[in-house]
Design a protein around this motif. Structure first.
Motif, mmCIF file in Angstrom:
data_model
loop_
_atom_site.group_PDB
_atom_site.id
_atom_site.type_symbol
_atom_site.label_atom_id
_atom_site.label_comp_id
_atom_site.label_asym_id
_atom_site.label_seq_id
_atom_site.Cartn_x
_atom_site.Cartn_y
_atom_site.Cartn_z
ATOM 1 N N LEU A 193 32.526 -32.549 19.330
ATOM 2 C CA LEU A 193 33.009 -33.456 18.291
ATOM 3 C C LEU A 193 34.239 -34.228 18.729
ATOM 4 O O LEU A 193 34.413 -35.384 18.368
ATOM 5 N N ASP A 194 35.108 -33.597 19.512
ATOM 6 C CA ASP A 194 36.282 -34.305 20.023
ATOM 7 C C ASP A 194 35.822 -35.471 20.885
ATOM 8 O O ASP A 194 36.284 -36.606 20.743
ATOM 9 N N THR A 195 34.856 -35.183 21.769
ATOM 10 C CA THR A 195 34.333 -36.218 22.655
ATOM 11 C C THR A 195 33.659 -37.327 21.844
ATOM 12 O O THR A 195 33.879 -38.508 22.100
ATOM 13 N N GLY A 197 34.280 -38.158 18.780
ATOM 14 C CA GLY A 197 35.307 -38.908 18.052
ATOM 15 C C GLY A 197 36.018 -39.908 18.951
ATOM 16 O O GLY A 197 36.257 -41.041 18.557
ATOM 17 N N HIS A 198 36.326 -39.478 20.184
ATOM 18 C CA HIS A 198 37.015 -40.378 21.104
ATOM 19 C C HIS A 198 36.101 -41.519 21.541
ATOM 20 O O HIS A 198 36.525 -42.662 21.624
ATOM 21 N N SER A 199 34.831 -41.207 21.861
ATOM 22 C CA SER A 199 33.964 -42.246 22.420
ATOM 23 C C SER A 199 33.341 -43.131 21.352
ATOM 24 O O SER A 199 33.200 -44.323 21.563
ATOM 25 N N ASP A 242 41.372 -26.881 16.721
ATOM 26 C CA ASP A 242 42.731 -26.963 17.262
ATOM 27 C C ASP A 242 43.527 -28.119 16.681
ATOM 28 O O ASP A 242 44.739 -28.063 16.576
ATOM 29 N N HIS A 243 42.841 -29.205 16.326
ATOM 30 C CA HIS A 243 43.539 -30.357 15.731
ATOM 31 C C HIS A 243 42.513 -31.248 15.057
ATOM 32 O O HIS A 243 41.311 -31.078 15.244
ATOM 33 N N GLY A 244 42.979 -32.218 14.274
ATOM 34 C CA GLY A 244 42.082 -33.167 13.622
ATOM 35 C C GLY A 244 42.006 -34.461 14.404
ATOM 36 O O GLY A 244 42.231 -34.479 15.618
ATOM 37 N N SER A 250 41.748 -40.954 17.558
ATOM 38 C CA SER A 250 42.844 -40.484 18.392
ATOM 39 C C SER A 250 43.492 -39.282 17.727
ATOM 40 O O SER A 250 43.257 -39.017 16.562
ATOM 41 N N HIS A 251 44.302 -38.551 18.482
ATOM 42 C CA HIS A 251 45.084 -37.476 17.898
ATOM 43 C C HIS A 251 46.293 -37.237 18.778
ATOM 44 O O HIS A 251 46.365 -37.746 19.890
ATOM 45 N N GLY A 252 47.257 -36.502 18.261
ATOM 46 C CA GLY A 252 48.498 -36.273 19.001
ATOM 47 C C GLY A 252 49.693 -36.380 18.071
ATOM 48 O O GLY A 252 50.674 -35.681 18.234
HETATM 49 ZN ZN ZN Z 1 40.751 -35.058 21.967
#
Ligand code: ZN
Length: 753
Positions: A193-195, A197-199, A242-244, A250-252
């Protein structure tokens, strides 16, 4: 409820922990949510729901896990598994290395098996003592962001491996023996899902499809473990992230969409769903969970929760509070667990106090006041001792000496300063001295404010647009040009910083506008009779050709990625030769990095981003240098003006540095100050690079007339050996104001014409 609350929060990397508990614990039988007193819900939820929704509605407990900034993978995992909020400087150590050793749930377990990304798993395996943490990772080629692969392969890979693992245990007596013991952790790291979301950005079709894959996978995993362990009611399942992620993928930072992650727990030792009470935090309507009790936690609280369920000591460095509302243990067991948690924290506190005491000069040490009586007593004795020794007067002098030395150094030059002030006010009048000073101060304050409110920059640029109207010496053509360019420049700071998606048509359109401008300029140059026209036209045509290829490349790459055809190697090699630069604020959006590489590699990506961000600066500096050569402005004086501005701004930012608030607030306040202090160095570096780029004439130096380079040792450039060197250079020229520079420029132009 605000509109923002209504948006569904997205989750990035998801984690599923399967815990084998120390003993048989009651497992909630599936059923509708109950009230705390045990009554059954009247408005029973839809029992046909699948996956995690079904778990939340009928068999487990849920809540929002609040993370801290930076919302990145590593700190998130450390908080979940070790219960501590790591020093953010860990990011600088490459995520995989542990800057400090810490205890983790994996370390406390008898055995931990983990499956997932090579970017995350090694750091915990390395942190654990012995070899009881086992990892299985896919190769980096699986982490392909190009869109050719479905992102969910990252998750299905993990699910398949777990299935294979449990299957192989049936024919492997050694493994089977291990699996029958207690205190086991199975860690499933789901990067899909992270991938996605980024792509593809959250809310995309690909993202929603990936959610479905994970949801079904989690259900399948539960079935597999239950079958393997024969429904022995000793397995707990924890699902979190680990994060949303923001809507633009993006996240951070600290947006709510980034810091709010799901926590769903079910299985042995976990209470069943309860009916919501009025004190519950409100949930967005789209979640359809308003009727069930929501038990929020801080991310580090998950570590003591898992340790308690597992029956192992809470990781030594944990700062988490056991979220007891998740447990369905007896009063005695919960009390024992909370007591353990308290003692673990107290032990950690005392150790930290000892370390601070031993590592700090006793004068500067001020212990936390709300403590046990004995510590309070020690504290009081210590303070009394310091006061009796009278050492505080000593400290007073240390602080005072430094400013006194500095002021002495400044005031020693008072005669020079007075003379400069008297001369300037005599020749120009005091008012003409005060006015520029006031303008300087206003400029500095506008620039400082623009760090917090971008639109202030528009006001500043609009203010600059006015000044040529004040001076009568400036020709009207220049005034209009200046006004128009300032006005168009003032628009940009008011535009949004990040859009939701990269706007390729806009980039292509801007490229086309530049090509047209260049063609018009070529027409103008070729119709004028400078003595170097053919060469100038040749260079310009080459630039137009390169720009056209770059524009085509951006269009072609983005359409290829959009059609899931991956990154064509021809486009990639073109990107390397043409830099693939899109000079805009979106420089910081890492999606353009996909023109160069499609696997996740933070350091190569950072280097590329830094390089690309520098290109526009370098281009502007080259133009600045060209202007500088034409008007013969004294570079050192211009840099002194910049230095005055930077020092003024630095002084203001120094006062804004804070040691309170979130890590983000503190970090931002410090980085503002550091940025200001390094700006002059950065500009000098850029200027020297630009000098190199604009001074070396490949044509005359290497191809045509190598001997000519000795005739222009300092000012060799494309510009100055042709039609511009014959500008008259007045020795009595007074360059201290920019008006003079522009006036000089106009004079030079007229002379050429
Ligand atoms: Zn990420």
């Amino acid at each position: 409820m605000t509109q923002k609350d209504d948006r569904a929060h997205t989750e990035a990397i998801q984690l599923m922990h399967v815990l084998r508990t120390i003993k048989k614990m009651e497992r909630t039988v599936d059923g509708p949510p109950k009230s705390s007193e045990g009554g059954t819900a009247t408005n029973a939820a839809n029992i046909h729901q699948e996956g995690l929704k079904r778990v939340m509605n009928s068999s487990g407990a849920w809540g929002v896990s609040h993370t801290r900034v930076p919302t990145e993978s590593r700190p998130g995992h450390v908080a979940i598994i070790a219960g501590l909020y790591e020093d953010p400087s860990a990011i600088a150590k490459g995520w995989k290395e542990n800057p400090v050793e810490f205890d983790s749930l994996f370390n406390q377990s008898r055995f931990t098996w983990s499956w997932g990304s090579p970017d995350i798993l090694p750091m915990f395996a390395r942190g654990a003592s012995g070899d009881h943490v086992l990892t299985e990772m896919y190769g980096p080629e699986v982490e392909d962001f190009s869109g050719k692969n479905k992102t969910s392969v990252l998750d299905t890979w993990v699910f398949d491996r777990v299935e294979l693992f449990l299957h192989s245990a049936k024919s492997d007596p050694v493994l089977s023996d291990k699996l029958q013991q207690d205190k086991l952790v199975f860690f499933l790291h789901l990067l899909g899902l992270d991938t996605a979301g980024h792509s593809h950005k959250p809310h995309s079709k690909e993202y929603l499809e990936n959610i479905k894959v994970v949801d079904e996978g989690v259900k399948k995993m539960e079935q597999l473990f239950e079958e393997f362990y024969n429904h022995d009611e000793r397995t707990t399942y924890i699902f979190t992230s680990d994060h949303g992620m923001t809507d633009w993928g993006s996240h951070g930072a600290g947006e709510r969409s980034e810091t709010e992650t799901p926590l769903v727990a079910w299985g042995a030792g976990i209470r069943g769903p309860l009916l919501a009470t009025e004190t519950d935090p409100p949930s967005p309507r789209s979640w359809e969970l308003a009727h069930i009790r929501r038990s929020d936690v801080k991310q580090a609280d998950i570590a003591p929760l898992m340790a308690t369920l597992l029956g192992v000591p809470i990781p030594a460095n944990s700062v988490g509070f056991l979220p007891r509302e998740y447990l369905s243990l007896s009063e005695f067991e919960v009390s024992e667990a909370v007591f353990t948690n308290a003692r673990q924290m107290a032990a950690q506190y005392n150790r930290k106090r000892e370390l601070t005491e031993s590592g700090t000069i006793s004068l500067l040490y001020w212990p936390f006041p709300q403590l046990t009586k004995s510590t309070e007593q020690t504290l009081l004795t210590e303070i009394r001792k310091h006061i009796e020794d009278g050492q505080f007067t000593h400290a007073y002098y240390v602080y005072c000496i430094l400013p006194e030395v500095l002021w002495w150094a400044v005031l020693r030059r008072h005669e020079d300063m007075y003379a400069a002030l008297r001369n300037t006010s005599k020749s120009r009048g005091l008012l003409s001295l005060l006015f520029p000073c006031a303008l300087y101060l206003a400029g500095i304050e506008i620039l400082v404010l623009s760090f917090f409110y971008r639109f202030v920059l528009s006001i500043g640029v609009a203010g600059l647009a006015v000044w040529p109207l004040v001076s009568l010496r400036i020709p009207w053509r220049l005034r209009i040009g200046w006004l128009a360019s300032c006005a168009s420049l003032a628009v940009f700071p008011s535009l949004p910083v990040v859009g939701r998606e990269a706007n390729t048509p806009l980039v292509v359109a801007s490229g086309c506008v530049w090509i047209m401008c260049a063609l018009m300029f070529i027409y103008w140059v070729s119709s004028s009779n400078f003595n170097d026209t053919p060469r100038a036209v040749g260079v310009l045509l080459l630039q137009v050709a390169l720009l056209s290829v770059a524009v085509w490349n951006i269009q072609s790459t983005s359409s290829s990625l959009g059609n899931k055809q991956g990154l064509l190697s021809f486009n990639q090699s073109l990107s390397w030769t043409l830099s693939g630069n899109i000079a805009s604020i979106n420089s910081f959006d890492p999606t353009w990095v996909h023109c160069f590489l499609t696997v996740f590699s933070p350091f190569v990506m950072t280097a590329l981003i830094l390089w690309k961000t520098m290109i526009p600066f370098l281009a502007v500096t080259c133009v600045f240098r060209a202007v500088n050569i034409v008007v013969q402005a004294p570079t050192r004086r211009l840099f002194l003006i910049v230095l005055v501005f930077c020092d003024g701004m630095g002084l203001h930012f120094l006062h804004l540095v804070t040691n309170q608030g979130s890590w983000l607030d503190i970090g931002t306040s410090i980085s503002h100050y550091v940025i200001m202090q390094t700006t002059v160095l950065f500009l000098l570096f850029l200027y020297e690079m630009a000098r190199g780029l604009t001074s070396i004439n490949i044509w005359t130096a290497f191809v045509c007339f190598p001997y000519r380079s000795s005739r222009h040792p300092s000012n060799m450039s494309l510009l100055d050996d042709g039609y511009i060197t014959n500008i008259p250079h007045s020795e009595a020229y007074n360059p201290s104001t920019v008006t003079n520079l522009l006036y000089e420029c106009e004079e030079g132009k007229e002379h050429v014409e």
